[in-house]
Design an enzyme around this catalytic site. Structure first.
Site, PDB file in Angstrom:
ATOM      1  N   CYS A  77       0.903  -1.058  -0.175  1.00 17.04           N
ATOM      2  CA  CYS A  77      -0.027   0.019   0.050  1.00 17.04           C
ATOM      3  C   CYS A  77       0.997   1.225   0.040  1.00 17.04           C
ATOM      4  O   CYS A  77       1.747   1.369   0.747  1.00 17.04           O
ATOM      5  CB  CYS A  77      -0.811  -0.123   1.221  1.00 17.04           C
ATOM      6  SG  CYS A  77      -1.683   1.508   1.733  1.00 17.04           S
ATOM      7  N   CYS A 188      -0.425   3.803  -6.307  1.00 14.74           N
ATOM      8  CA  CYS A 188      -1.458   3.305  -5.626  1.00 14.74           C
ATOM      9  C   CYS A 188      -1.898   1.936  -6.125  1.00 14.74           C
ATOM     10  O   CYS A 188      -1.811   1.437  -7.235  1.00 14.74           O
ATOM     11  CB  CYS A 188      -2.705   3.963  -5.621  1.00 14.74           C
ATOM     12  SG  CYS A 188      -4.178   3.292  -4.719  1.00 14.74           S
TER      13      CYS A 188
HETATM   14  N1  DGL Z   1      -4.053   0.720  -2.074  1.00 12.08           N
HETATM   15  C1  DGL Z   1      -3.482   1.825  -1.405  1.00 12.08           C
HETATM   16  C2  DGL Z   1      -2.316   2.655  -1.983  1.00 12.08           C
HETATM   17  O1  DGL Z   1      -1.377   1.892  -2.553  1.00 12.08           O
HETATM   18  C3  DGL Z   1      -4.403   2.478  -0.509  1.00 12.08           C
HETATM   19  C4  DGL Z   1      -5.817   3.034  -1.052  1.00 12.08           C
HETATM   20  C5  DGL Z   1      -6.601   3.853  -0.113  1.00 12.08           C
HETATM   21  O2  DGL Z   1      -6.781   2.828   0.725  1.00 12.08           O
HETATM   22  O3  DGL Z   1      -6.731   5.009   0.030  1.00 12.08           O
HETATM   23  O4  DGL Z   1      -2.225   3.634  -1.717  1.00 12.08           O
END
Ligand code: DGL
Length: 279
Positions: A77, A188
């Site tokens: 993440c 993301c």
């Molecule tokens: N998948 C996540 C990232 O890489 C987070 C997305 C979220 O929860 O806002 O930032």
């Protein structure tokens, strides 16, 4: 040494299903490794929370994964990496961590137009990690940023090829195209699931960078360096946990990765993750 580590999993976490893009890359790179994936869907999206809040959620999730015996943690993440990676390394100094940072370096190295776009959450753009990536790698390159409002939640609900998703992406990418981007960095982990739509919008002359294969290679390097590689003779098992709805997670898991495993349910109790008792 490897044999001692059979069935000792790698822990991988995200706010939701985005980290599955990283899990798939790790599975491909390291098919013998057991993987435990934790999606904190009760708290998705992380990207519009404060860095302090994401940090404390990340500590709770990491603690749970370590209690499951995880030998290495992949912070799959960008938002949690931006908010917490440094802190996690301080709180758990004995644990190897692999985190994410927007792939500005390869983008800056390969751009010919000198203009690149980065798509990431507001929290990722606010963190020091992003500022340092820009400072270290983006000299002489124009970097355009956008948060694609609403996109994480659409993807986490399994809406990948809808007109709404296309509209969100067009709103972000069209102005970047006008300014001459030739590269889009997916900052993301949810966003690789909509690469087909992104590619339709940007066309064949714009490169889209998904960092998951590079992250999986980094996991391998760290396992090697720490003598933690699983025996090659086993086929890795995968376990999935969510603080959201396990049935919905299971459906999406199958749709996105073809894995028909069931997900377990976790609940937060006073900052600590626990298994749902089932009644
Ligand atoms: N998948 C996540 C990232 O890489 C987070 C997305 C979220 O929860 O806002 O930032």
């Amino acid at each position: 040494m490897g044999n001692d580590n059979i069935s000792v999993p790698i822990g991988i976490f995200d706010s939701g299903i985005g980290g599955l893009t990283v899990l798939e890359a790790v599975k491909e790179q390291l098919p013998a490794e057991d993987l435990v994936y934790l999606a904190d869907q009760e708290n998705v999206p992380y990207g519009s929370r404060s860095l302090a809040e994401v940090r404390s959620l990340s500590v709770g999730v990491t603690r749970y994964l370590l209690d499951q015996g995880a030998k290495l943690i992949v912070v799959a993440c960008n938002t949690a990496s931006a908010a917490a990676l440094h802190h996690l390394r301080e709180v758990f100094p004995q644990v190897p961590f692999v985190g994410m940072e927007p792939a500005v370096k390869p983008a800056a190295e390969h751009t010919r137009s000198g203009v690149v776009g980065v798509l990431a959450t507001p929290a990722t753009f606010q963190g020091e990690l992003y500022a340092s990536v820009i400072e270290r790698f983006a000299a002489g390159v124009e970097v355009l940023q956008d948060t694609c409002p609403g996109l994480v939640m659409e993807i986490d609900a399994g809406n990948l090829a809808t007109s709404r998703v296309r509209a969100i992406l067009e709103r972000s990418l069209d102005p970047m195209l006008v300014r001459g981007i030739d590269t889009v960095v997916l900052g993301c982990t949810h966003f690789p699931f909509v690469i087909p739509t992104i590619e339709k919008i940007v066309g064949p002359n714009v490169r889209v960078i998904d960092p998951s294969p590079a992250v999986a290679r980094q996991v391998q390097c760290l396992l090697d360096a720490n003598g933690l590689v699983a025996s090659n003779s086993q086929v890795g098992q995968r376990r999935y946990l969510t603080t959201g709805d396990p049935a919905k997670f299971g459906l999406l898991l199958r749709q996105l990765t073809g894995d028909s495993a069931e997900a377990g349910q976790l609940v937060w109790e006073g900052g600590v993750l626990k298994e749902e008792s089932g009644d």
